[in-house]
Scaffold this active site. Structure first.
Site, PDB file in Angstrom:
ATOM      1  CB  CYS A   1      -0.996  -0.049   1.146  1.00 33.39           C
ATOM      2  SG  CYS A   1      -2.460   0.923   0.806  1.00 33.39           S
TER       3      CYS A   1
ATOM      4  CB  ILE B   1      -7.003   0.677   3.920  1.00 33.16           C
ATOM      5  CG1 ILE B   1      -7.509  -0.621   4.584  1.00 33.16           C
ATOM      6  CG2 ILE B   1      -7.344   1.900   4.796  1.00 33.16           C
ATOM      7  CD1 ILE B   1      -6.809  -0.971   5.885  1.00 33.16           C
TER       8      ILE B   1
ATOM      9  CD  GLU C   1      -0.811  -5.111   6.672  1.00 33.80           C
ATOM     10  OE1 GLU C   1      -0.745  -5.590   5.528  1.00 33.80           O
ATOM     11  OE2 GLU C   1      -1.150  -3.927   6.892  1.00 33.80           O
TER      12      GLU C   1
ATOM     13  CG  HIS D   1      -3.441  -2.838   4.304  1.00 33.12           C
ATOM     14  ND1 HIS D   1      -2.658  -2.309   5.294  1.00 33.12           N
ATOM     15  CD2 HIS D   1      -3.792  -1.807   3.510  1.00 33.12           C
ATOM     16  CE1 HIS D   1      -2.549  -1.002   5.115  1.00 33.12           C
ATOM     17  NE2 HIS D   1      -3.233  -0.667   4.039  1.00 33.12           N
TER      18      HIS D   1
END
Ligand code: GLN
Length: 192
Positions: free
Chosen positions: A78, A129, A167, A165
């Site tokens: 990101c 995001i 993670e 993302h």
């Protein structure tokens, strides 16, 4: 492997958990000395312009650039992808240019600040995001995952870049791709 996670700002904490789940030791990186002895590095999501600022203040630009250009495995997610891209738009800003892609910040639309989706190719969960879009993929860059046909995860040599993302889900596919896990059965076999 011992993997550093740039921890100046943003979503760095969850990366350590994912890396630990596939057998890697981790270290948060805030100053140049934190890079010593690392085998790889993660640039997390967050706010790329703020990160650029903090990288400047911490005098990390040259040490990070040397580290990644040394060929050690690097994962850019990101905002991290924005930092590592060749060109950045919307608005344009400075970038390291390690990965030959052009990105558009917040490219998935102003209204859609965040959303979850499923990858077209690997079928894994994608958490976006305020994610960048990848507007151009260089000739030496391989597209590994797409969403609605658009590239969202790419690889060039030892560098993996994801617009989303990885993670924030239980799926460690992207981290495994960037940092091949230690194969414990091989290690055990070679000790015999
Ligand atoms: N929109 C952010 C930027 O431009 C990136 C968002 C993220 O990393 N989740 O830096």
């Amino acid at each position: 492997m011992k993997i550093g996670v740039l921890a100046l700002q943003g979503a760095f904490a969850a990366h350590a958990d994912t890396l630990a789940s596939i057998g890697h030791a981790t270290r948060e990186v805030r100053v140049a000395a934190d890079l010593d002895g690392l085998d790889g590095l993660v640039f997390p999501g967050g706010e790329s312009s703020t990160m650029l600022n903090l990288i400047g203040r911490a005098e990390l630009w040259a040490p990070l650039d040397r580290f990644v250009r040394s060929g050690r495995p690097t994962l850019l997610t990101c905002a991290g992808l924005i930092l590592g891209a060749t060109n950045v738009a919307n608005p344009s800003q400075e970038s390291f240019g390690w990965l030959d892609v052009d990105v558009v910040r917040n490219g998935w639309g102003r209204q859609v600040h965040s959303f979850e989706a499923t990858g077209d190719l690997l079928g894994g969960p994608l958490v976006f995001i305020r994610a960048p879009t990848i507007a151009r993929v260089g000739e030496t860059v391989e597209t590994v995952e797409t969403f609605e046909g658009a590239p969202v995860m790419v690889r060039q040599g030892a560098i993996v870049g994801a617009a989303y993302h990885p993670e924030l889900t239980d799926d460690a596919t992207v981290h495994k791709l960037a940092f091949p896990a230690v194969d414990r059965s091989d290690a055990a076999a070679s000790e015999v």
